[in-house]
Structure formats: C-alpha cells, structure tokens
Design a protein around this motif. Structure first.
Motif, mmCIF file in Angstrom:
data_model
loop_
_atom_site.group_PDB
_atom_site.id
_atom_site.type_symbol
_atom_site.label_atom_id
_atom_site.label_comp_id
_atom_site.label_asym_id
_atom_site.label_seq_id
_atom_site.Cartn_x
_atom_site.Cartn_y
_atom_site.Cartn_z
ATOM 1 N N VAL A 174 -177.276 17.437 -10.242
ATOM 2 C CA VAL A 174 -178.131 18.121 -10.877
ATOM 3 C C VAL A 174 -178.722 17.204 -11.458
ATOM 4 O O VAL A 174 -180.362 17.878 -11.666
ATOM 5 C CB VAL A 174 -176.803 18.523 -11.786
ATOM 6 C CG1 VAL A 174 -177.833 19.421 -13.368
ATOM 7 C CG2 VAL A 174 -175.939 18.992 -11.427
ATOM 8 N N GLN A 175 -178.781 16.126 -11.772
ATOM 9 C CA GLN A 175 -179.708 14.609 -12.499
ATOM 10 C C GLN A 175 -180.686 14.873 -11.712
ATOM 11 O O GLN A 175 -182.351 14.777 -11.887
ATOM 12 C CB GLN A 175 -179.349 13.647 -13.218
ATOM 13 C CG GLN A 175 -178.142 13.978 -14.149
ATOM 14 C CD GLN A 175 -178.734 15.244 -15.401
ATOM 15 O OE1 GLN A 175 -180.056 14.593 -15.793
ATOM 16 N NE2 GLN A 175 -178.706 16.030 -15.788
ATOM 17 N N LYS A 176 -180.895 13.880 -9.945
ATOM 18 C CA LYS A 176 -181.458 13.834 -9.400
ATOM 19 C C LYS A 176 -181.734 14.192 -8.126
ATOM 20 O O LYS A 176 -182.725 13.802 -7.113
ATOM 21 C CB LYS A 176 -181.013 12.233 -8.905
ATOM 22 C CG LYS A 176 -181.156 11.493 -10.241
ATOM 23 C CD LYS A 176 -180.140 9.535 -10.165
ATOM 24 C CE LYS A 176 -180.335 9.068 -11.203
ATOM 25 N NZ LYS A 176 -179.660 7.767 -10.501
ATOM 26 N N GLY A 177 -181.467 15.462 -7.917
ATOM 27 C CA GLY A 177 -181.160 16.253 -6.604
ATOM 28 C C GLY A 177 -182.700 17.232 -6.008
ATOM 29 O O GLY A 177 -182.674 17.250 -7.471
ATOM 30 N N TYR A 235 -178.301 22.268 -4.746
ATOM 31 C CA TYR A 235 -176.794 23.311 -4.662
ATOM 32 C C TYR A 235 -176.532 23.418 -3.172
ATOM 33 O O TYR A 235 -174.667 23.069 -3.704
ATOM 34 C CB TYR A 235 -178.322 23.851 -5.179
ATOM 35 C CG TYR A 235 -178.395 23.786 -5.934
ATOM 36 C CD1 TYR A 235 -177.569 23.847 -7.773
ATOM 37 C CD2 TYR A 235 -179.202 24.468 -6.662
ATOM 38 C CE1 TYR A 235 -178.126 24.183 -8.779
ATOM 39 C CE2 TYR A 235 -180.732 24.138 -7.739
ATOM 40 C CZ TYR A 235 -179.639 23.732 -9.052
ATOM 41 O OH TYR A 235 -179.564 24.207 -10.366
ATOM 42 N N ILE A 236 -177.134 22.676 -1.982
ATOM 43 C CA ILE A 236 -176.404 23.103 -1.208
ATOM 44 C C ILE A 236 -174.952 21.803 -0.996
ATOM 45 O O ILE A 236 -174.526 21.970 -0.064
ATOM 46 C CB ILE A 236 -177.477 22.688 0.086
ATOM 47 C CG1 ILE A 236 -178.459 24.134 -0.107
ATOM 48 C CG2 ILE A 236 -176.918 22.776 1.182
ATOM 49 C CD1 ILE A 236 -177.965 25.283 0.599
ATOM 50 N N GLU A 237 -176.151 20.568 -1.865
ATOM 51 C CA GLU A 237 -174.955 19.264 -1.402
ATOM 52 C C GLU A 237 -173.482 20.009 -2.465
ATOM 53 O O GLU A 237 -172.713 18.709 -2.043
ATOM 54 C CB GLU A 237 -175.887 17.884 -1.476
ATOM 55 C CG GLU A 237 -176.770 17.259 -0.433
ATOM 56 C CD GLU A 237 -176.274 17.247 0.937
ATOM 57 O OE1 GLU A 237 -175.020 16.412 0.870
ATOM 58 O OE2 GLU A 237 -176.536 17.748 1.719
ATOM 59 N N MET A 238 -173.824 19.639 -3.614
ATOM 60 C CA MET A 238 -172.989 20.214 -4.246
ATOM 61 C C MET A 238 -171.346 20.974 -3.689
ATOM 62 O O MET A 238 -170.749 21.203 -3.513
ATOM 63 C CB MET A 238 -173.499 20.621 -5.608
ATOM 64 C CG MET A 238 -174.789 20.311 -6.733
ATOM 65 S SD MET A 238 -175.495 20.800 -7.166
ATOM 66 C CE MET A 238 -174.239 21.051 -9.025
ATOM 67 N N ALA A 239 -172.272 22.669 -2.874
ATOM 68 C CA ALA A 239 -171.602 23.454 -2.424
ATOM 69 C C ALA A 239 -170.578 22.692 -1.530
ATOM 70 O O ALA A 239 -169.275 23.120 -0.847
ATOM 71 C CB ALA A 239 -172.512 24.449 -1.994
ATOM 72 N N LYS A 240 -171.169 21.532 -1.136
ATOM 73 C CA LYS A 240 -170.271 21.205 -0.020
ATOM 74 C C LYS A 240 -169.637 19.585 -0.805
ATOM 75 O O LYS A 240 -168.122 19.500 0.334
ATOM 76 C CB LYS A 240 -171.356 19.698 1.207
ATOM 77 C CG LYS A 240 -172.496 20.726 2.170
ATOM 78 C CD LYS A 240 -173.429 19.881 2.728
ATOM 79 C CE LYS A 240 -173.980 20.550 3.393
ATOM 80 N NZ LYS A 240 -174.780 19.206 5.030
ATOM 81 N N GLU A 241 -169.639 19.215 -1.626
ATOM 82 C CA GLU A 241 -168.727 18.578 -2.321
ATOM 83 C C GLU A 241 -167.282 19.765 -2.404
ATOM 84 O O GLU A 241 -166.258 18.647 -2.072
ATOM 85 C CB GLU A 241 -169.265 17.439 -3.169
ATOM 86 C CG GLU A 241 -170.249 16.969 -3.364
ATOM 87 C CD GLU A 241 -169.344 15.835 -2.081
ATOM 88 O OE1 GLU A 241 -168.418 15.337 -2.174
ATOM 89 O OE2 GLU A 241 -170.561 14.954 -1.450
ATOM 90 N N GLN A 268 -170.338 29.580 -4.552
ATOM 91 C CA GLN A 268 -170.599 30.494 -4.566
ATOM 92 C C GLN A 268 -172.016 30.721 -5.525
ATOM 93 O O GLN A 268 -173.191 31.019 -5.323
ATOM 94 C CB GLN A 268 -170.112 32.069 -4.428
ATOM 95 C CG GLN A 268 -169.352 32.620 -3.879
ATOM 96 C CD GLN A 268 -168.606 33.079 -4.594
ATOM 97 O OE1 GLN A 268 -168.929 34.244 -5.083
ATOM 98 N NE2 GLN A 268 -167.137 33.645 -4.048
ATOM 99 N N GLY A 269 -171.821 30.369 -6.405
ATOM 100 C CA GLY A 269 -172.863 29.929 -7.565
ATOM 101 C C GLY A 269 -174.069 29.169 -6.933
ATOM 102 O O GLY A 269 -175.280 28.776 -7.074
ATOM 103 N N ALA A 270 -173.496 27.821 -6.742
ATOM 104 C CA ALA A 270 -174.493 27.033 -5.684
ATOM 105 C C ALA A 270 -175.417 27.402 -4.655
ATOM 106 O O ALA A 270 -176.555 27.307 -4.304
ATOM 107 C CB ALA A 270 -173.797 25.713 -5.428
ATOM 108 N N ASN A 271 -174.926 27.868 -3.891
ATOM 109 C CA ASN A 271 -175.679 28.504 -2.909
ATOM 110 C C ASN A 271 -177.062 29.227 -3.410
ATOM 111 O O ASN A 271 -177.382 29.268 -3.048
ATOM 112 C CB ASN A 271 -174.436 29.280 -1.460
ATOM 113 C CG ASN A 271 -173.737 28.682 -1.236
ATOM 114 O OD1 ASN A 271 -174.644 27.345 -1.456
ATOM 115 N ND2 ASN A 271 -172.544 28.829 -0.567
#
Length: 351
Positions: free
Chosen positions: A45-48, A54-60, A92-95
C-alpha cells in the motif's frame, strides 16, 4: 515457510482428524501466516506501483483464501480452527482498485493522441480487463486504443517500367493486391496494410507508404544465330596381311552447323517503404532476376563417323519446345522478384 507449515498441518488433520499435535499447532501457524500477509500488503500500500500493487495484494490474499478453503473442507482442520478469515471480499476489492488504476492510466495515455501512447493505453486497458472483466467500458476502450495504436501502411500501385500491367497481359495489379494480403496475413504487431482504395473507403490516412517500381522489366523476343565447326577423327578401316598385322586407318571429316534460338528476359524490382511525415526509410532496396531460354539443334555434312556424342545429341534435337510467351515470362519475373522482396521484409523490416 509459514505457508508450508500451515498446509502441512491441514493435510495431517485431513488424513488424521485425531492428530492432537497438529490441532494444537495449526492456530498459531495460521496466525503467523496471516500476520506475514498483512505485513506484505501493508508495505505494498505504501510503496507499490499503481494498479500493480493491488494485483500483488490480491495474490497474497489468495494464499489465505486457499488456506481457508482447505480448512473448511477438512473436518479435522476446521475443528482445530473453526473461524479462519475469508479474504474473498478483499481480493475482489483489490482487483477493482487495480482495474481503476489501470483504466485511469489508459485514459491518460490515450489523451496524448499518438500511436506510441495509444499502445501504452491498450496495454493498461488490457490489464484492467484482466483484473476486473467488464470494468466500466473497458472493452470499448480496448477497441479504440487498438485502432489508434495501429500503424497503417499504404501499398501503392506498381509502376511497371513505363507500361501498365495490361501491357504484360495481367488482368489486374497482381503484386499490389498480393502484398496487402500476404503482409496482413503475417500479423505484424499493430500494423495493417491497405490499398489506396481501402484507405479512401474508410477515410483513413496512412502512416507509412510502400512504393513498388520495376526499374527494369524487359521481355525479350526470340533471336536466332548459327555457327559451324569442323570435326575430324582417325578411324580404323582394316589391317594389313603382314605378320604381325598392322592397323589401317583413315581420317574422316564432317562439318557441323548449330542453329540457336534464345531469349534473355530480366526484371529489377525497387521497393521503398517510408514514413509519410518524416520521409525516413524503413526499406530501400532492389531485387533482380533473369530468365534465359535457349534451344539448339544441328545439321551436318560429311562423314557421320567424325561426330562426337554431343554433336549427335544436337542433331537429334527438334524445335518442339516453344518459347514462353510474354505473359508467362512477365508473371514469372514479377513473382520471383516479389518473393525476394517478401523474404527481405520478413528478415527484419520494422513497420
């Protein structure tokens, strides 16, 4: 490491719901994995980068979703950890957020109104569509960006060396039409090829232009000439009655006259591919070919025994092989030079 531990414990409890050690270890292992995910996503959230983060967050979170599904499908694991977190809404929200970032970037790039930025716009709209299919009007924006990113190449009619194509017996401008078909079939990235008629019909302006010019296209007539040469050979005619006998020889002579019919036709195709605005060349080259047609036959006078096998073969020839006509020669030369050009384009011309 935390993830593997959780999945191993779930598998143990799936195989043996009475595994007390696994049941005691699972909650703490799961919590460690969840905390690890939170640390990673907070950092994103801070550095991406916009969209990508958001794609990386969804993968996590998808890893935690896999844990959730396995726990819920395993009675032993679900008993040990009855309330795991379901991250479906977060995924879903991240996507959706990723699609929004990509879509906005695409609209920005599209606003620059150049082919290069239109390609960047198309790439971002693609990402938006993949992250959240059907997001806003992304499908329509993909079509618009693809159209703006396309390089339009005009293939001009061929200049047939001071003549029209009809002079050589062609029914139409074969090469222009064939080149448009062949190059479009080769699926060059973001590139389409047109005749001038196609561009006018669609009210489009070309970005690049292909000029085709036969600097040479010569179809020869049949020429004839003849030449004569002498043959002689010493042959054995018998032997003497002496002891030992000696060979008797005689020199025989013949005159061979060779008649020749021949044609020498040739072509040189010049091709220039250039940018309409800058006039810079993508290609400027020439492609040549030649067709030699020769037919010979011979007659002789004198003693046939003086002739060589090659002489006899020429004497046996007949004028059975008719010379190719103008249309056949022209079409063959056009096709051969065109294939050389096509091969040259395939070997590395950038549109």
């Amino acid at each position: 490491m935390e993830d593997k531990t959780v999945f191993d414990l779930i598998e143990r409890l799936t195989n043996n719901p009475a595994d007390k050690d696994a049941a005691e270890l699972l909650p703490a292992a799961y919590e460690a994995a969840r905390i690890k995910r939170k640390s990673i996503t907070d950092n994103l959230v801070q550095k991406g980068a916009p969209g990508d983060k958001y794609i990386e967050m969804a993968k996590e979170w998808m890893v935690l979703k896999q844990m959730y599904d396995k726990i819920k499908s395993s009675p032993g694991a679900n008993a040990a950890l009855p309330d795991p977190w379901d991250p479906s809404l977060m995924i879903q929200g991240a996507n959706k957020l990723a699609a929004e970032d990509y879509y906005n970037a695409g609209m920005t790039f599209l606003g620059y109104n150049t082919r290069q930025y239109a390609q960047k716009a198309y790439d971002n709209f693609q990402k938006a569509s993949k992250a959240s299919p059907g997001y806003k009007d992304v499908d329509n924006m993909l079509l618009i960006a693809a159209e703006k990113a396309t390089t339009r190449v005009l293939v001009n009619p061929v200049n047939y060396n001071r003549y029209t194509y009809g002079y050589f017996g062609f029914q139409n401008d074969w090469m222009q039409q064939q080149m448009v078909r062949d190059l479009n079939a080769r699926s060059y990235a973001n590139t389409r090829f047109f005749t001038e008629y196609d561009l006018r019909a669609q009210q489009l302006v070309p970005d690049k232009i292909v000029d085709l010019n036969f600097t040479d296209l010569f179809i020869d007539n049949v020429h004839t000439d003849s030449r004569s040469y002498q043959r002689s050979k010493e042959i054995v005619t018998g032997q003497t009655k002496t002891n030992p006998p000696r060979q008797l020889t005689q020199t025989v002579y013949a005159t061979v006259t060779v008649s020749r019919r021949y044609m020498s036709s040739y072509a040189t195709l010049e091709c220039r591919i250039y940018d309409r605005e800058t006039n810079n060349n993508s290609l400027y080259d020439r492609f040549s070919d030649r067709i030699e047609w020769v037919q010979e036959r011979a007659t002789y006078t004198g003693d046939r025994r003086a002739l060589t096998p090659q002489d006899i073969a020429l004497i046996s020839n007949r004028w059975d092989d008719y010379p190719p006509n103008r249309e056949q020669l022209a079409e063959t030369l056009v096709r051969k030079t065109y294939q050389q050009l096509l091969s040259r384009i395939s070997s590395g011309v950038n549109f």
